[in-house]
Design a protein around this motif. Sequence first.
Motif, PDB file in Angstrom:
ATOM      1  N   SER A  50     -47.859 -42.467  30.764  1.00 48.49           N
ATOM      2  CA  SER A  50     -46.679 -41.840  31.359  1.00 48.49           C
ATOM      3  C   SER A  50     -45.843 -41.165  30.281  1.00 48.49           C
ATOM      4  CB  SER A  50     -45.836 -42.901  32.065  1.00 48.49           C
ATOM      5  OG  SER A  50     -45.188 -43.726  31.105  1.00 48.49           O
ATOM      6  N   LEU A  51     -44.952 -40.322  30.727  1.00 49.27           N
ATOM      7  CA  LEU A  51     -44.034 -39.656  29.805  1.00 49.27           C
ATOM      8  C   LEU A  51     -43.238 -40.698  29.027  1.00 49.27           C
ATOM      9  CD1 LEU A  51     -42.503 -37.304  28.566  1.00 49.27           C
ATOM     10  CD2 LEU A  51     -41.152 -37.152  30.649  1.00 49.27           C
ATOM     11  N   SER A  73     -45.273 -42.405  26.399  1.00 41.61           N
ATOM     12  CA  SER A  73     -45.583 -41.485  25.304  1.00 41.61           C
ATOM     13  C   SER A  73     -44.471 -41.429  24.268  1.00 41.61           C
ATOM     14  CB  SER A  73     -45.822 -40.077  25.841  1.00 41.61           C
ATOM     15  OG  SER A  73     -46.980 -40.042  26.623  1.00 41.61           O
ATOM     16  N   LYS A  78     -45.690 -29.838  23.179  1.00 36.73           N
ATOM     17  CA  LYS A  78     -45.554 -31.157  23.799  1.00 36.73           C
ATOM     18  C   LYS A  78     -44.978 -32.156  22.808  1.00 36.73           C
ATOM     19  CE  LYS A  78     -49.253 -33.579  24.763  1.00 36.73           C
ATOM     20  NZ  LYS A  78     -49.679 -34.945  24.593  1.00 36.73           N
ATOM     21  N   ARG A  83     -54.502 -41.241  30.826  1.00 32.43           N
ATOM     22  CA  ARG A  83     -53.252 -40.603  30.419  1.00 32.43           C
ATOM     23  C   ARG A  83     -52.100 -41.573  30.605  1.00 32.43           C
ATOM     24  NH1 ARG A  83     -51.789 -34.661  32.224  1.00 32.43           N
ATOM     25  NH2 ARG A  83     -53.982 -34.539  31.788  1.00 32.43           N
ATOM     26  N   TYR A 115     -48.012 -31.175  32.214  1.00 35.23           N
ATOM     27  CA  TYR A 115     -48.841 -32.240  31.662  1.00 35.23           C
ATOM     28  C   TYR A 115     -48.552 -33.600  32.288  1.00 35.23           C
ATOM     29  CZ  TYR A 115     -51.375 -35.060  28.295  1.00 35.23           C
ATOM     30  OH  TYR A 115     -52.251 -35.946  27.716  1.00 35.23           O
ATOM     31  N   TYR A 116     -47.298 -33.998  32.341  1.00 33.20           N
ATOM     32  CA  TYR A 116     -46.955 -35.348  32.789  1.00 33.20           C
ATOM     33  C   TYR A 116     -46.736 -35.478  34.288  1.00 33.20           C
ATOM     34  CZ  TYR A 116     -46.620 -36.769  27.956  1.00 33.20           C
ATOM     35  OH  TYR A 116     -46.912 -37.050  26.645  1.00 33.20           O
ATOM     36  N   ARG A 151     -50.081 -33.411  36.013  1.00 29.56           N
ATOM     37  CA  ARG A 151     -51.328 -33.988  35.482  1.00 29.56           C
ATOM     38  C   ARG A 151     -52.387 -32.938  35.136  1.00 29.56           C
ATOM     39  NH1 ARG A 151     -49.527 -38.584  33.772  1.00 29.56           N
ATOM     40  NH2 ARG A 151     -50.030 -40.376  35.026  1.00 29.56           N
TER      41      ARG A 151
END
Length: 92
Positions: free
Chosen positions: A5-6, A9, A76, A3, A51-52, A55
């Motif tokens: 990071s914000l 993204s 999102k 995943r 989500y960010y 997690r």
Amino acid sequence: MKRVSLYDSLEIEPFEDAEHERSWQKKAAELLKVLISSRLTRRQRQVIVLYYYKRIKQREIAAKLGISESAVSHIKKSALERIKYHLELVRR
């Protein structure tokens, strides 16, 4: 799958100067907190935080919020677009 990071993204084009980019990313980290709390809807804020920051997987977010995974994905995406728009305004 790893995943991101914000901030990553958001896919914001980095500054050419590395020092300027580091300085911007520090400022952006603080701005993200403000934007999340002031520019997102309640549902967008919930999805982004879960989500960010917590997690939690999209499937689990969907179950927790009582919505479909597709809705989580859409929320999102729209939240990221809104955050990116506001960050880019500040970057100019």
